[in-house]
Enzyme design. Structure first.
Site, PDB file in Angstrom:
ATOM      1  N   GLY A 181       1.724  -3.011   2.824  1.00 23.94           N
ATOM      2  CA  GLY A 181       2.204  -4.390   2.772  1.00 23.94           C
ATOM      3  C   GLY A 181       3.065  -4.121   3.697  1.00 23.94           C
ATOM      4  O   GLY A 181       3.686  -2.784   2.994  1.00 23.94           O
ATOM      5  N   ALA A 218       3.407  -5.926  -4.588  1.00 22.52           N
ATOM      6  CA  ALA A 218       2.220  -6.885  -5.553  1.00 22.52           C
ATOM      7  C   ALA A 218       2.183  -8.293  -4.787  1.00 22.52           C
ATOM      8  O   ALA A 218       3.310  -8.827  -4.191  1.00 22.52           O
ATOM      9  CB  ALA A 218       2.952  -6.688  -7.198  1.00 22.52           C
ATOM     10  N   LYS A 245      -3.310  -7.435  -7.608  1.00 22.01           N
ATOM     11  CA  LYS A 245      -2.659  -6.847  -6.265  1.00 22.01           C
ATOM     12  C   LYS A 245      -3.836  -6.724  -5.487  1.00 22.01           C
ATOM     13  O   LYS A 245      -5.054  -7.415  -5.707  1.00 22.01           O
ATOM     14  CB  LYS A 245      -2.975  -5.397  -6.209  1.00 22.01           C
ATOM     15  CG  LYS A 245      -0.800  -5.326  -6.658  1.00 22.01           C
ATOM     16  CD  LYS A 245      -0.654  -3.554  -6.898  1.00 22.01           C
ATOM     17  CE  LYS A 245      -0.781  -2.832  -5.548  1.00 22.01           C
ATOM     18  NZ  LYS A 245      -0.466  -2.879  -4.468  1.00 22.01           N
ATOM     19  N   GLY A 246      -3.890  -6.319  -3.982  1.00 24.55           N
ATOM     20  CA  GLY A 246      -5.155  -6.667  -3.041  1.00 24.55           C
ATOM     21  C   GLY A 246      -4.915  -7.786  -2.184  1.00 24.55           C
ATOM     22  O   GLY A 246      -5.882  -7.947  -1.580  1.00 24.55           O
ATOM     23  N   GLY A 247      -3.656  -8.733  -2.493  1.00 26.88           N
ATOM     24  CA  GLY A 247      -3.961  -9.511  -1.358  1.00 26.88           C
ATOM     25  C   GLY A 247      -3.355  -9.193   0.559  1.00 26.88           C
ATOM     26  O   GLY A 247      -4.182  -9.349   1.211  1.00 26.88           O
ATOM     27  N   GLU A 288      -5.163   1.743  -3.603  1.00 27.04           N
ATOM     28  CA  GLU A 288      -3.457   2.006  -3.751  1.00 27.04           C
ATOM     29  C   GLU A 288      -3.879   2.076  -5.548  1.00 27.04           C
ATOM     30  O   GLU A 288      -2.916   2.446  -5.965  1.00 27.04           O
ATOM     31  CB  GLU A 288      -3.418   0.401  -3.736  1.00 27.04           C
ATOM     32  CG  GLU A 288      -2.699  -0.145  -2.583  1.00 27.04           C
ATOM     33  CD  GLU A 288      -2.371  -1.964  -1.998  1.00 27.04           C
ATOM     34  OE1 GLU A 288      -3.142  -2.456  -2.757  1.00 27.04           O
ATOM     35  OE2 GLU A 288      -1.970  -2.069  -1.522  1.00 27.04           O
TER      36      GLU A 288
END
Ligand code: DER
Length: 225
Positions: free
Chosen positions: A29, A85, A96-98, A105
């Site tokens: 990210g 995050a 999370k995971g955007g 992760e």
């Protein structure tokens, strides 16, 4: 711009927890980008560390900035993981995971003795759920998996696309973005979702985080549990 500056402040602050000889889990990210960039500068000054990347994109940044990489064949426990995050709640539970890297992760973060999360202040929330929970699912029969999840009370569920194509994760899977509204019990929701046939992993990171570094306009704030 202001948000980028807050991300940079938080990302760079995290390197203070890195010591010579450590093996570091490198998150994914745009906030942890600044951690990796700063880490490259320290390596350039002689710091001896190795990183395990949590995405192909992070691997590229590590190579670009000269951060040496390793993998789990060399060791199954990492000293420290640093990651971003999408939401952080008061108990340090995360969404999370955007960015689509939640499976690797979570594997990297779960293998680390300590986890530090770096965020700009907009990610700090009193209740998880504004941000849809990313859920990685096996492509085969994803339509059935989607139906099962939608029967668990999510208000909307979308198959993630990228440039009008179905987004495919680094692991060859799809991602469903699921809006459950404010989540009362993130641990229970995660446990229920993990039982659903076809689900690989959820973007709910429960009880994994040790410190949260928050980038603000006037500096950084370190939150400890
Ligand atoms: O996808 C992810 O899990 C990223 O870590 C994301 O949650 C944070 O990304 P950002 O630092 O670009 O906001």
């Amino acid at each position: 711009d202001q948000v980028e500056l807050r991300k940079k402040r938080a990302g760079e602050k995290a390197v203070e927890w890195i010591e010579d000889g450590m093996t570091i889990g490198l998150g994914s990210g745009s906030t942890v980008y600044w951690t990796i960039k700063k880490l490259g500068e320290l390596v350039n000054k002689g710091m001896k560390i190795k990183g395990v990347p949590s995405s192909i994109r992070t691997e590229g940044w590590a190579n670009q900035f000269g951060v040496p990489l390793t993998d789990f064949q060399q060791g199954t426990e990492l000293d420290l993981a640093i990651d971003g995050a999408d939401e952080v709640d008061p108990s340090f539970h995360l969404i999370k995971g955007g960015g689509g890297s939640l499976v690797r992760e979570k594997i990297v973060n779960a293998a680390s003795k300590n986890l530090i999360i770096v965020v700009d202040e907009s990610k700090v929330v009193s209740n998880l759920g504004e941000f849809g929970v990313p859920i990685e699912v096996v492509p085969f029969g994803w339509e059935v998996t989607e139906r099962r999840i939608s029967q668990m009370g999510c208000r909307s569920i979308q198959l993630r696309k990228s440039e009008n194509e179905i987004y495919v994760s680094n692991n060859g899977n799809y991602i469903l973005d699921c809006h459950f509204g404010y989540i009362e019990n993130a641990m229970n929701l995660h446990a229920q979702l993990k039982q659903v046939v076809g689900v690989v992993e959820t973007g709910l990171f429960i009880g994994m985080t040790d410190h949260v570094i928050v980038g603000k306009d006037n500096g950084v704030q370190v939150l400890r549990k």
